[in-house]
Enzyme design. Structure first.
Site, PDB file in Angstrom:
ATOM      1  N   GLY A   9     -66.480  70.792  74.018  1.00 54.59           N
ATOM      2  CA  GLY A   9     -66.914  69.403  74.219  1.00 54.59           C
ATOM      3  C   GLY A   9     -67.899  68.985  73.147  1.00 54.59           C
ATOM      4  O   GLY A   9     -68.862  68.267  73.395  1.00 54.59           O
ATOM      5  N   ALA A  10     -67.642  69.444  71.914  1.00 53.65           N
ATOM      6  CA  ALA A  10     -68.626  69.304  70.830  1.00 53.65           C
ATOM      7  C   ALA A  10     -68.445  68.040  69.996  1.00 53.65           C
ATOM      8  O   ALA A  10     -69.150  67.842  69.013  1.00 53.65           O
ATOM      9  CB  ALA A  10     -68.569  70.532  69.917  1.00 53.65           C
ATOM     10  N   ARG A  18     -69.186  65.026  70.773  1.00 52.57           N
ATOM     11  CA  ARG A  18     -70.236  64.005  70.965  1.00 52.57           C
ATOM     12  C   ARG A  18     -71.283  64.529  71.947  1.00 52.57           C
ATOM     13  O   ARG A  18     -71.140  65.628  72.503  1.00 52.57           O
ATOM     14  CB  ARG A  18     -69.611  62.710  71.485  1.00 52.57           C
ATOM     15  CG  ARG A  18     -69.032  62.857  72.883  1.00 52.57           C
ATOM     16  CD  ARG A  18     -68.351  61.594  73.358  1.00 52.57           C
ATOM     17  NE  ARG A  18     -68.231  61.608  74.817  1.00 52.57           N
ATOM     18  CZ  ARG A  18     -67.586  60.690  75.531  1.00 52.57           C
ATOM     19  NH1 ARG A  18     -66.972  59.695  74.920  1.00 52.57           N
ATOM     20  NH2 ARG A  18     -67.550  60.757  76.850  1.00 52.57           N
ATOM     21  N   ASP A  54     -57.595  71.724  75.043  1.00 54.35           N
ATOM     22  CA  ASP A  54     -57.927  71.347  76.414  1.00 54.35           C
ATOM     23  C   ASP A  54     -58.402  72.637  77.084  1.00 54.35           C
ATOM     24  O   ASP A  54     -57.615  73.573  77.269  1.00 54.35           O
ATOM     25  CB  ASP A  54     -56.678  70.793  77.113  1.00 54.35           C
ATOM     26  CG  ASP A  54     -56.930  70.478  78.582  1.00 54.35           C
ATOM     27  OD1 ASP A  54     -57.986  70.877  79.119  1.00 54.35           O
ATOM     28  OD2 ASP A  54     -56.058  69.843  79.202  1.00 54.35           O
ATOM     29  N   VAL A  55     -59.687  72.699  77.437  1.00 57.06           N
ATOM     30  CA  VAL A  55     -60.236  73.966  77.936  1.00 57.06           C
ATOM     31  C   VAL A  55     -59.627  74.391  79.274  1.00 57.06           C
ATOM     32  O   VAL A  55     -59.775  75.548  79.683  1.00 57.06           O
ATOM     33  CB  VAL A  55     -61.786  73.938  78.056  1.00 57.06           C
ATOM     34  CG1 VAL A  55     -62.440  73.797  76.695  1.00 57.06           C
ATOM     35  CG2 VAL A  55     -62.246  72.850  79.031  1.00 57.06           C
ATOM     36  N   SER A 115     -75.902  71.326  86.074  1.00 56.48           N
ATOM     37  CA  SER A 115     -76.497  69.984  86.208  1.00 56.48           C
ATOM     38  C   SER A 115     -77.418  69.977  87.414  1.00 56.48           C
ATOM     39  O   SER A 115     -77.209  70.743  88.370  1.00 56.48           O
ATOM     40  CB  SER A 115     -75.386  68.947  86.416  1.00 56.48           C
ATOM     41  OG  SER A 115     -75.930  67.702  86.827  1.00 56.48           O
ATOM     42  N   TYR A 125     -68.090  66.997  91.329  1.00 54.69           N
ATOM     43  CA  TYR A 125     -68.932  67.426  90.198  1.00 54.69           C
ATOM     44  C   TYR A 125     -70.050  68.375  90.678  1.00 54.69           C
ATOM     45  O   TYR A 125     -70.333  69.399  90.046  1.00 54.69           O
ATOM     46  CB  TYR A 125     -69.512  66.167  89.551  1.00 54.69           C
ATOM     47  CG  TYR A 125     -70.318  66.351  88.293  1.00 54.69           C
ATOM     48  CD1 TYR A 125     -69.705  66.547  87.063  1.00 54.69           C
ATOM     49  CD2 TYR A 125     -71.711  66.287  88.322  1.00 54.69           C
ATOM     50  CE1 TYR A 125     -70.454  66.665  85.901  1.00 54.69           C
ATOM     51  CE2 TYR A 125     -72.464  66.405  87.165  1.00 54.69           C
ATOM     52  CZ  TYR A 125     -71.828  66.594  85.958  1.00 54.69           C
ATOM     53  OH  TYR A 125     -72.574  66.712  84.809  1.00 54.69           O
ATOM     54  N   ALA A 126     -70.674  68.028  91.825  1.00 54.37           N
ATOM     55  CA  ALA A 126     -71.740  68.876  92.355  1.00 54.37           C
ATOM     56  C   ALA A 126     -71.200  70.257  92.709  1.00 54.37           C
ATOM     57  O   ALA A 126     -71.842  71.279  92.428  1.00 54.37           O
ATOM     58  CB  ALA A 126     -72.372  68.220  93.588  1.00 54.37           C
ATOM     59  N   ALA A 132     -68.567  71.716  91.392  1.00 53.08           N
ATOM     60  CA  ALA A 132     -68.244  72.418  90.143  1.00 53.08           C
ATOM     61  C   ALA A 132     -69.516  72.936  89.472  1.00 53.08           C
ATOM     62  O   ALA A 132     -69.552  74.083  88.990  1.00 53.08           O
ATOM     63  CB  ALA A 132     -67.489  71.482  89.195  1.00 53.08           C
ATOM     64  N   LYS A 133     -70.561  72.124  89.430  1.00 55.11           N
ATOM     65  CA  LYS A 133     -71.786  72.528  88.738  1.00 55.11           C
ATOM     66  C   LYS A 133     -72.536  73.611  89.518  1.00 55.11           C
ATOM     67  O   LYS A 133     -73.191  74.479  88.911  1.00 55.11           O
ATOM     68  CB  LYS A 133     -72.681  71.313  88.489  1.00 55.11           C
ATOM     69  CG  LYS A 133     -72.110  70.325  87.456  1.00 55.11           C
ATOM     70  CD  LYS A 133     -71.716  70.986  86.157  1.00 55.11           C
ATOM     71  CE  LYS A 133     -71.613  70.020  84.976  1.00 55.11           C
ATOM     72  NZ  LYS A 133     -71.096  70.686  83.762  1.00 55.11           N
TER      73      LYS A 133
HETATM   74  P1  NAD Z   1     -69.863  63.491  77.120  1.00 51.36           P
HETATM   75  O1  NAD Z   1     -68.889  62.826  78.040  1.00 51.36           O
HETATM   76  O2  NAD Z   1     -70.642  62.644  76.166  1.00 51.36           O
HETATM   77  O3  NAD Z   1     -69.138  64.644  76.278  1.00 51.36           O
HETATM   78  C1  NAD Z   1     -68.266  65.553  76.900  1.00 51.36           C
HETATM   79  C2  NAD Z   1     -67.276  66.062  75.868  1.00 51.36           C
HETATM   80  O4  NAD Z   1     -66.383  66.981  76.545  1.00 51.36           O
HETATM   81  C3  NAD Z   1     -66.402  64.934  75.268  1.00 51.36           C
HETATM   82  O5  NAD Z   1     -66.422  65.003  73.859  1.00 51.36           O
HETATM   83  C4  NAD Z   1     -65.028  65.214  75.854  1.00 51.36           C
HETATM   84  O6  NAD Z   1     -63.958  64.832  75.006  1.00 51.36           O
HETATM   85  C5  NAD Z   1     -65.074  66.733  76.052  1.00 51.36           C
HETATM   86  N1  NAD Z   1     -64.068  67.185  77.014  1.00 51.36           N
HETATM   87  C6  NAD Z   1     -63.758  66.619  78.206  1.00 51.36           C
HETATM   88  N2  NAD Z   1     -62.727  67.274  78.777  1.00 51.36           N
HETATM   89  C7  NAD Z   1     -62.376  68.266  77.916  1.00 51.36           C
HETATM   90  C8  NAD Z   1     -61.370  69.270  77.948  1.00 51.36           C
HETATM   91  N3  NAD Z   1     -60.512  69.380  78.983  1.00 51.36           N
HETATM   92  N4  NAD Z   1     -61.288  70.137  76.910  1.00 51.36           N
HETATM   93  C9  NAD Z   1     -62.145  70.021  75.854  1.00 51.36           C
HETATM   94  N5  NAD Z   1     -63.112  69.088  75.770  1.00 51.36           N
HETATM   95  C10 NAD Z   1     -63.229  68.213  76.795  1.00 51.36           C
HETATM   96  O7  NAD Z   1     -70.830  64.331  78.089  1.00 51.36           O
HETATM   97  P2  NAD Z   1     -72.341  64.860  77.862  1.00 51.36           P
HETATM   98  O8  NAD Z   1     -73.240  63.908  78.569  1.00 51.36           O
HETATM   99  O9  NAD Z   1     -72.582  65.245  76.455  1.00 51.36           O
HETATM  100  O10 NAD Z   1     -72.282  66.177  78.787  1.00 51.36           O
HETATM  101  C11 NAD Z   1     -71.997  67.475  78.273  1.00 51.36           C
HETATM  102  C12 NAD Z   1     -72.090  68.475  79.419  1.00 51.36           C
HETATM  103  O11 NAD Z   1     -73.385  68.396  80.035  1.00 51.36           O
HETATM  104  C13 NAD Z   1     -71.071  68.251  80.541  1.00 51.36           C
HETATM  105  O12 NAD Z   1     -70.648  69.488  81.056  1.00 51.36           O
HETATM  106  C14 NAD Z   1     -71.878  67.506  81.561  1.00 51.36           C
HETATM  107  O13 NAD Z   1     -71.332  67.647  82.853  1.00 51.36           O
HETATM  108  C15 NAD Z   1     -73.238  68.160  81.418  1.00 51.36           C
HETATM  109  N6  NAD Z   1     -74.359  67.352  81.897  1.00 51.36           N
HETATM  110  C16 NAD Z   1     -74.632  66.124  81.359  1.00 51.36           C
HETATM  111  C17 NAD Z   1     -75.698  65.393  81.858  1.00 51.36           C
HETATM  112  C18 NAD Z   1     -76.062  64.021  81.318  1.00 51.36           C
HETATM  113  O14 NAD Z   1     -76.962  63.379  81.894  1.00 51.36           O
HETATM  114  N7  NAD Z   1     -75.447  63.520  80.267  1.00 51.36           N
HETATM  115  C19 NAD Z   1     -76.485  65.907  82.893  1.00 51.36           C
HETATM  116  C20 NAD Z   1     -76.175  67.160  83.408  1.00 51.36           C
HETATM  117  C21 NAD Z   1     -75.099  67.873  82.896  1.00 51.36           C
END
Ligand code: NAD
Length: 253
Positions: A13-14, A16, A63-64, A142, A154-155, A157-158
């Protein structure tokens, strides 16, 4: 292996948000970094930025949640950068809904990306870690793991990722592999911007509202999480394993 220059990391998920910031930070720490996301081209800017700063990086589309695609992606990393010994399971999606409105697909999609994705990626990478006798896995949990309205999927899963983290820490510790989770609070990314849009609140107002409830009086940044990941991946963190580090601007329990 003793220093970061010889190490290869994978961040999922790198393209963005938090994943992109973690990839940049690990590269700045000296690791070669594979940026994995659904669409290979979406990681190209991140790779270019790391290379421009003198680092080594590779973009891989995957796709992970797809077992064969994960095996192929890890093989590409081995070919392109070398055997990965650091894995950051960061890829994630939201499918928020109150329970009575949550569809089968809302449930399955979130479980597939977060839980199955972390499982498939970790299983594929651990063979390189155990062979090297050294490794680091960091899973993105999370604060929602503690319960959050509209996020039953989501809860779950996390929270599941926290059990997964502790179990891998027990299984892999003898091979020099540590496994930890970071549980972020509110981090300003496209994910939280999408949540603001879904509930019809301007993102700036949404962030202000969130910051008011956070003891340090601000929302988090992707760099806050990257800093924590950098620590957990570092050589000196080798006695920290099976932990969930809440990075939320205040205490959580
Ligand atoms: P984001 O949506 O900005 O980025 C997530 C990235 O994961 C995207 O680039 C997306 O294309 C990629 N992705 C989605 N499904 C995928 C798949 N099947 N295979 C490969 N890549 C995939 O999210 P973020 O805010 O940067 O969050 C990153 C992580 O941190 C996530 O696991 C999220 O649940 C967790 N998180 C985020 C927050 C927050 O407040 N933003 C809080 C707690 C946890």
């Amino acid at each position: 292996m003793a220093d970061n220059d010889a190490r290869v990391a994978i961040v999922t998920g790198a393209a963005r948000g938090i994943g992109a910031a973690v990839a940049r930070r690990l590269a700045a720490d000296g690791l070669a970094v594979a940026l994995l996301d659904l669409v290979e081209e979406s990681c190209a800017p991140g790779v270019a930025e790391i290379e421009a700063a003198g680092g080594r990086a590779l973009a891989v589309g995957v796709d992970v949640g797809d077992s064969a695609a994960v095996e192929a992606a890890v093989a590409r990393v081995v070919d392109g950068l070398g055997a990965p010994t650091v894995l950051v399971n960061n890829a994630g999606i939201l499918r928020d809904n109150l329970l009575f409105k949550m569809t089968d697909d809302d449930w399955d999609a979130v479980m597939t990306v977060h839980l199955r994705g972390a499982f498939l990626m970790s299983r594929a990478v651990q063979r390189h870690q155990t062979e090297a006798g050294w490794g680091r896995i960091v899973n993105l949990s999370s604060t929602s793991a503690l319960g959050n309205r509209g996020q039953a999927n989501y809860a779950a899963a996390k929270a599941g990722l926290q059990g997964f983290t502790k179990t891998l820490a027990i299984e892999l510790g003898r091979f020099g592999v540590t496994v930890n989770a970071i549980a972020p609070g509110f981090i300003a990314t496209d994910m939280t911007a999408a949540t603001a849009a879904r509930v019809g609140i301007d993102f700036e107002d949404f962030k202000k509202g969130a910051a008011a409830a956070i003891p340090v009086n601000r929302v988090g940044t992707p760099e806050d999480i990257a800093h924590t990941a950098s620590f957990l991946v570092s050589e000196g963190a080798g006695f920290v394993s099976g932990q969930v580090v809440y990075v939320a601007g205040g205490p959580k329990d």
